[in-house]
Scaffold this motif. Structure first.
Motif, PDB file in Angstrom:
ATOM      1  N   THR A  41      28.562 -10.980  46.863  1.00 24.34           N
ATOM      2  CA  THR A  41      28.229 -11.472  48.200  1.00 24.34           C
ATOM      3  C   THR A  41      28.235 -12.991  48.232  1.00 24.34           C
ATOM      4  N   ALA A  42      28.075 -13.524  49.440  1.00 22.98           N
ATOM      5  CA  ALA A  42      27.885 -14.963  49.610  1.00 22.98           C
ATOM      6  C   ALA A  42      26.478 -15.190  50.141  1.00 22.98           C
TER       7      ALA A  42
ATOM      8  N   ASN B 243      21.472 -12.286  62.408  1.00 18.34           N
ATOM      9  CA  ASN B 243      22.532 -11.533  61.726  1.00 18.34           C
ATOM     10  C   ASN B 243      23.892 -12.195  61.888  1.00 18.34           C
TER      11      ASN B 243
ATOM     12  N   TRP C 127      27.445 -19.493  59.682  1.00 17.18           N
ATOM     13  CA  TRP C 127      27.169 -20.494  58.627  1.00 17.18           C
ATOM     14  C   TRP C 127      28.172 -20.366  57.484  1.00 17.18           C
TER      15      TRP C 127
ATOM     16  N   THR D  53      23.020  -2.266  58.906  1.00 16.11           N
ATOM     17  CA  THR D  53      23.166  -3.536  59.636  1.00 16.11           C
ATOM     18  C   THR D  53      24.529  -4.145  59.353  1.00 16.11           C
TER      19      THR D  53
ATOM     20  N   SER E  36      21.835   8.906  53.431  1.00 16.75           N
ATOM     21  CA  SER E  36      20.514   8.289  53.472  1.00 16.75           C
ATOM     22  C   SER E  36      19.701   8.711  52.261  1.00 16.75           C
TER      23      SER E  36
ATOM     24  N   VAL F 133      28.035  -3.967  48.946  1.00 12.67           N
ATOM     25  CA  VAL F 133      28.323  -5.082  49.867  1.00 12.67           C
ATOM     26  C   VAL F 133      27.028  -5.777  50.292  1.00 12.67           C
TER      27      VAL F 133
ATOM     28  N   GLY G  45      23.029  -4.874  52.575  1.00  9.41           N
ATOM     29  CA  GLY G  45      22.235  -6.045  52.313  1.00  9.41           C
ATOM     30  C   GLY G  45      21.507  -6.038  50.962  1.00  9.41           C
TER      31      GLY G  45
HETATM   32  N1  LIG Z   1      26.901 -13.140  53.229  1.00 11.06           N
HETATM   33  C1  LIG Z   1      27.591 -12.056  52.983  1.00 11.06           C
HETATM   34  O1  LIG Z   1      28.613 -12.108  52.271  1.00 11.06           O
HETATM   35  C2  LIG Z   1      27.110 -10.743  53.522  1.00 11.06           C
HETATM   36  C3  LIG Z   1      27.397  -9.563  52.841  1.00 11.06           C
HETATM   37  C4  LIG Z   1      26.894  -8.372  53.332  1.00 11.06           C
HETATM   38  C5  LIG Z   1      26.144  -8.353  54.488  1.00 11.06           C
HETATM   39  N2  LIG Z   1      25.922  -9.503  55.158  1.00 11.06           N
HETATM   40  C6  LIG Z   1      25.093  -9.526  56.385  1.00 11.06           C
HETATM   41  O2  LIG Z   1      23.739  -9.506  55.959  1.00 11.06           O
HETATM   42  C7  LIG Z   1      22.952  -8.716  56.851  1.00 11.06           C
HETATM   43  C8  LIG Z   1      22.302  -7.611  56.030  1.00 11.06           C
HETATM   44  O3  LIG Z   1      21.431  -6.887  56.830  1.00 11.06           O
HETATM   45  P1  LIG Z   1      20.163  -6.096  56.214  1.00 11.06           P
HETATM   46  O4  LIG Z   1      19.367  -6.989  55.355  1.00 11.06           O
HETATM   47  O5  LIG Z   1      19.505  -5.430  57.375  1.00 11.06           O
HETATM   48  O6  LIG Z   1      20.791  -5.005  55.245  1.00 11.06           O
HETATM   49  P2  LIG Z   1      21.732  -3.718  55.408  1.00 11.06           P
HETATM   50  O7  LIG Z   1      21.679  -3.086  54.057  1.00 11.06           O
HETATM   51  O8  LIG Z   1      23.049  -4.045  55.950  1.00 11.06           O
HETATM   52  O9  LIG Z   1      20.995  -2.752  56.447  1.00 11.06           O
HETATM   53  C9  LIG Z   1      19.674  -2.322  56.207  1.00 11.06           C
HETATM   54  C10 LIG Z   1      19.472  -0.971  56.887  1.00 11.06           C
HETATM   55  O10 LIG Z   1      20.251   0.052  56.237  1.00 11.06           O
HETATM   56  C11 LIG Z   1      19.559   1.296  56.284  1.00 11.06           C
HETATM   57  N3  LIG Z   1      19.281   1.711  54.908  1.00 11.06           N
HETATM   58  C12 LIG Z   1      19.197   0.946  53.776  1.00 11.06           C
HETATM   59  N4  LIG Z   1      18.926   1.705  52.706  1.00 11.06           N
HETATM   60  C13 LIG Z   1      18.841   2.977  53.150  1.00 11.06           C
HETATM   61  C14 LIG Z   1      18.600   4.223  52.517  1.00 11.06           C
HETATM   62  N5  LIG Z   1      18.399   4.327  51.183  1.00 11.06           N
HETATM   63  N6  LIG Z   1      18.611   5.351  53.278  1.00 11.06           N
HETATM   64  C15 LIG Z   1      18.836   5.260  54.624  1.00 11.06           C
HETATM   65  N7  LIG Z   1      19.069   4.113  55.279  1.00 11.06           N
HETATM   66  C16 LIG Z   1      19.066   2.987  54.548  1.00 11.06           C
HETATM   67  C17 LIG Z   1      18.257   1.011  57.047  1.00 11.06           C
HETATM   68  O11 LIG Z   1      18.481   1.140  58.450  1.00 11.06           O
HETATM   69  P3  LIG Z   1      18.526   2.490  59.342  1.00 11.06           P
HETATM   70  O12 LIG Z   1      18.017   3.621  58.493  1.00 11.06           O
HETATM   71  O13 LIG Z   1      17.663   2.174  60.505  1.00 11.06           O
HETATM   72  O14 LIG Z   1      19.959   2.661  59.721  1.00 11.06           O
HETATM   73  C18 LIG Z   1      18.028  -0.454  56.791  1.00 11.06           C
HETATM   74  O15 LIG Z   1      17.201  -1.090  57.716  1.00 11.06           O
HETATM   75  C19 LIG Z   1      23.915  -8.202  57.923  1.00 11.06           C
HETATM   76  O16 LIG Z   1      23.857  -9.057  59.041  1.00 11.06           O
HETATM   77  C20 LIG Z   1      25.296  -8.320  57.275  1.00 11.06           C
HETATM   78  O17 LIG Z   1      26.316  -8.514  58.230  1.00 11.06           O
HETATM   79  C21 LIG Z   1      26.350 -10.698  54.677  1.00 11.06           C
END
Ligand SMILES: NC(=O)c1ccc[n+]([C@@H]2O[C@H](COP(=O)([O-])OP(=O)(O)OC[C@H]3O[C@@H](n4cnc5c(N)ncnc54)[C@H](OP(=O)(O)O)[C@@H]3O)[C@@H](O)[C@H]2O)c1
Length: 183
Positions: free
Chosen positions: A7-8, A20, A24, A51, A97, A119, A121
């Motif tokens: 990741t970055a 989100n 940046w 997310t 899930s 990937v 989060g």
């Molecule tokens: N900088 C980069 O290179 C990079 C890389 C990747 C992502 N991103 C960004 O970083 C942000 C990450 O968002 P985030 O911290 O919210 O993390 P995320 O992992 O994308 O989403 C988290 C959500 O996933 C679901 N989840 C996670 N683990 C689970 C499990 N074991 N079972 C069921 N559901 C599960 C849950 O939501 P629900 O159950 O409600 O669906 C949880 O709230 C995003 O905006 C993404 O676009 C950036």
């Protein structure tokens, strides 16, 4: 075969800002040289949280997108969610899930001798780490701070990771490659 969180991040440890947004990150354009394409070649299965999936959907497929793009991966992708998310017709996506361990097994058998890419989060990567299933972290650290947002890796790491390499990219990034001890 290794399970890699690639990741970055901002310098203060956030992978998206508090809205989100990745603006940046995108302000820097393409990273040169680009290590991502070579990394992706070696990937046989992908995992992401809801997310992150919703971000791709909203930016590339949603009804407000003027210029929809193809799903970016040919590799099977597991999306973790407890909700019903919009489906992208041509994407090989499996919604799952709960416990990451059985999913990791399914990913490994789909990937063969290729790597598994977590990937993000950060907490999802942490769930693999908690189960002893995360082997490596490859983190491109950008020369900006965000002061909040989605955390890079909301875990206490102990024992310390082993630094395998640290490579500067231009004036804006350093790529840090770590292995997780004991894996
Ligand atoms: N900088 C980069 O290179 C990079 C890389 C990747 C992502 N991103 C960004 O970083 C942000 C990450 O968002 P985030 O911290 O919210 O993390 P995320 O992992 O994308 O989403 C988290 C959500 O996933 C679901 N989840 C996670 N683990 C689970 C499990 N074991 N079972 C069921 N559901 C599960 C849950 O939501 P629900 O159950 O409600 O669906 C949880 O709230 C995003 O905006 C993404 O676009 C950036």
């Amino acid at each position: 075969m290794a399970t890699i969180y690639y990741t970055a991040t901002s310098l203060d440890g956030f992978i998206a800002d508090e809205h989100n947004s990745l603006d940046w990150l995108f302000q820097f354009g393409e990273l040169e040289p680009n290590t991502f394409d070579a990394f992706l070649e070696g990937v046989g299965a992908i995992a992401m949280g809801s997310t992150t999936y919703q971000w791709i959907y909203d930016h590339d497929f949603g009804t407000e997108v003027d210029d929809p793009k193809p799903w970016p991966y040919r590799t099977p992708t597991w999306v973790f969610t407890s909700r019903q998310l919009p489906i992208i017709a041509e994407a090989d996506v499996r919604f799952v899930s709960g416990d990451v361990r059985p999913i990791h097994k399914d990913m490994a058998s789909a990937a063969g001798d290729k790597n598994l890419w977590i990937v993000g989060g950060g907490d999802l990567a942490g769930q693999f780490y908690d189960c002893g299933l995360l082997d490596e972290l490859v983190v491109s650290v950008a020369s900006v701070t965000l002061d909040g947002g989605a955390p890079l890796f909301p875990r206490r790491i102990d024992p310390p990771l082993k630094l395998l390499s640290a490579k500067p990219y231009g004036h804006d990034f350093v790529e840090l490659h770590y292995s997780v001890p004991g894996q």
